[in-house]
Design a protein around this motif. Structure first.
Motif, PDB file in Angstrom:
ATOM      1  N   ARG A   1      14.984  -6.082   5.986  1.00 43.86           N
ATOM      2  CA  ARG A   1      14.507  -7.187   5.295  1.00 43.86           C
ATOM      3  C   ARG A   1      13.255  -7.771   5.848  1.00 43.86           C
ATOM      4  NH1 ARG A   1      18.436 -11.887   6.075  1.00 43.86           N
ATOM      5  NH2 ARG A   1      16.829 -11.985   8.078  1.00 43.86           N
ATOM      6  N   ASP A   2      13.445  -7.926   7.087  1.00 42.77           N
ATOM      7  CA  ASP A   2      12.625  -8.684   7.761  1.00 42.77           C
ATOM      8  C   ASP A   2      11.110  -8.045   7.902  1.00 42.77           C
ATOM      9  OD1 ASP A   2      14.409 -10.595   8.207  1.00 42.77           O
ATOM     10  OD2 ASP A   2      14.736 -10.235  10.216  1.00 42.77           O
ATOM     11  N   GLN A   3      11.181  -6.750   8.303  1.00 43.14           N
ATOM     12  CA  GLN A   3       9.866  -5.866   8.165  1.00 43.14           C
ATOM     13  C   GLN A   3       9.254  -6.006   6.667  1.00 43.14           C
ATOM     14  OE1 GLN A   3       8.267  -4.110  10.909  1.00 43.14           O
ATOM     15  NE2 GLN A   3       6.925  -4.332   9.195  1.00 43.14           N
ATOM     16  N   LEU A   4      10.229  -5.872   5.653  1.00 40.72           N
ATOM     17  CA  LEU A   4       9.650  -5.872   4.334  1.00 40.72           C
ATOM     18  C   LEU A   4       9.032  -7.286   4.171  1.00 40.72           C
ATOM     19  CD1 LEU A   4       9.107  -5.035   1.479  1.00 40.72           C
ATOM     20  CD2 LEU A   4      11.456  -5.504   0.798  1.00 40.72           C
ATOM     21  N   VAL A   5       9.557  -8.174   4.327  1.00 40.94           N
ATOM     22  CA  VAL A   5       9.243  -9.590   4.104  1.00 40.94           C
ATOM     23  C   VAL A   5       7.847  -9.683   5.177  1.00 40.94           C
ATOM     24  CG1 VAL A   5       9.616 -11.908   4.710  1.00 40.94           C
ATOM     25  CG2 VAL A   5      11.306 -10.812   3.834  1.00 40.94           C
TER      26      VAL A   5
ATOM     27  N   PRO B   1       0.775  -1.197  -0.123  1.00 39.34           N
ATOM     28  CA  PRO B   1       0.092  -0.141   0.048  1.00 39.34           C
ATOM     29  C   PRO B   1       0.845   1.236   0.093  1.00 39.34           C
ATOM     30  CG  PRO B   1      -0.149  -1.006   2.189  1.00 39.34           C
ATOM     31  CD  PRO B   1       0.587  -2.169   1.113  1.00 39.34           C
ATOM     32  N   ASP B   2       2.169   1.221   0.520  1.00 35.86           N
ATOM     33  CA  ASP B   2       2.759   2.452   0.564  1.00 35.86           C
ATOM     34  C   ASP B   2       3.950   2.476  -0.454  1.00 35.86           C
ATOM     35  OD1 ASP B   2       4.249   0.175   1.526  1.00 35.86           O
ATOM     36  OD2 ASP B   2       5.086   1.391   3.171  1.00 35.86           O
ATOM     37  N   GLY B   3       3.802   1.635  -1.348  1.00 45.27           N
ATOM     38  CA  GLY B   3       4.588   1.484  -2.669  1.00 45.27           C
ATOM     39  C   GLY B   3       6.035   0.755  -2.512  1.00 45.27           C
ATOM     40  N   PRO B   4       6.866   0.737  -3.447  1.00 44.98           N
ATOM     41  CA  PRO B   4       8.062  -0.166  -3.275  1.00 44.98           C
ATOM     42  C   PRO B   4       9.064   0.312  -2.209  1.00 44.98           C
ATOM     43  CG  PRO B   4       7.701   0.546  -5.506  1.00 44.98           C
ATOM     44  CD  PRO B   4       6.713   1.261  -4.845  1.00 44.98           C
ATOM     45  N   ARG B   5       9.621  -0.621  -1.919  1.00 44.70           N
ATOM     46  CA  ARG B   5      10.694  -0.188  -0.578  1.00 44.70           C
ATOM     47  C   ARG B   5      12.061  -1.043  -0.857  1.00 44.70           C
ATOM     48  NH1 ARG B   5       6.355  -1.735   3.883  1.00 44.70           N
ATOM     49  NH2 ARG B   5       8.205  -2.801   4.861  1.00 44.70           N
TER      50      ARG B   5
END
Length: 224
Positions: free
Chosen positions: A161-165, A137-141
């Protein structure tokens, strides 16, 4: 199709470490090798692509090599851009009633920040008719890999990494794909750490394994 012998690393890591001399040495070698070939230079790693396109900047004080670097950079093409510009047939095998594969495409930072108009991965995935590209929802990271950043700051890298995953897993993807070698490794490690069995595939692998792509090409060279 040619796979030239004698190519060196693109030199991105050398530049990131501030070792301009080593970066230039690798660049000269690649320019010489690719100078003996013809046609587009297809690069399958997004980060390598971005750095190869910037080769002329390495030789701002050397007119001879800057000219040669500019000639080579004009031939360099990123994978998804290359597919968009060629006659590619996507061989759909399913029906409209079948559920589409839920795909999370991770944008390589080097493309997203430096050459955003080049990245055509989403277009390629959607053209298959068999895949649904899902988005945060907040776009690419950033995945936190960042080449030498991952080496120098592993704890921060892993936290990013872990938050994105975690956020992507909430979208319930069937597969994760990207075109950056570093990002792909980071995602593989992150999903294993999260206890997930979701596959991580390079865009080329995904298009071939899940859809079947046939290429009708003229002569080109490949840097992997």
């Amino acid at each position: 199709m040619q796979y030239p012998d004698g190519l060196a690393c693109c030199g991105l890591a050398d530049c990131a470490a501030g070792d301009c001399a080593s970066a230039q040495k690798k660049a000269r070698r690649n320019i010489e090798v690719m100078g003996a070939t013809e046609g587009p230079i297809l690069v399958t790693c997004a980060s390598c692509y971005a750095h190869l396109k910037k080769y002329p900047e390495l030789f701002i004080h050397d007119a001879h090599w800057q000219t040669r670097a500019e000639e080579m950079a004009l031939r360099v093409m990123e994978l998804s851009e290359f597919l968009e510009n060629q006659s590619v047939r996507h061989s759909a095998s399913g029906t409209e009633e079948e559920q589409k594969l839920r795909v999370f495409y991770h944008d390589p930072c080097h493309l997203r920040h430096e050459t955003p108009s080049v990245d055509k991965a989403r277009e390629q995935l959607e053209k298959t008719g068999e895949m649904e590209v899902i988005e945060l929802p907040d776009g690419p990271r950033c995945c936190g890999q960042g080449g030498l950043f991952y080496v120098a700051h592993p704890d921060i890298s892993a936290a990013i990494r872990d938050q994105l995953v975690q956020d992507v897993l909430a979208l319930k993807p069937d597969v994760v794909t990207s075109t950056c070698s570093g990002c792909l490794m980071q995602w593989q490690q992150g999903l294993v750490a999260a206890g997930s069995e979701i596959k991580v595939l390079h865009l080329a692998q995904l298009l071939k394994e899940k859809n079947g792509v046939e290429f009708f090409l003229y002569q080109f060279s490949v840097i992997q």
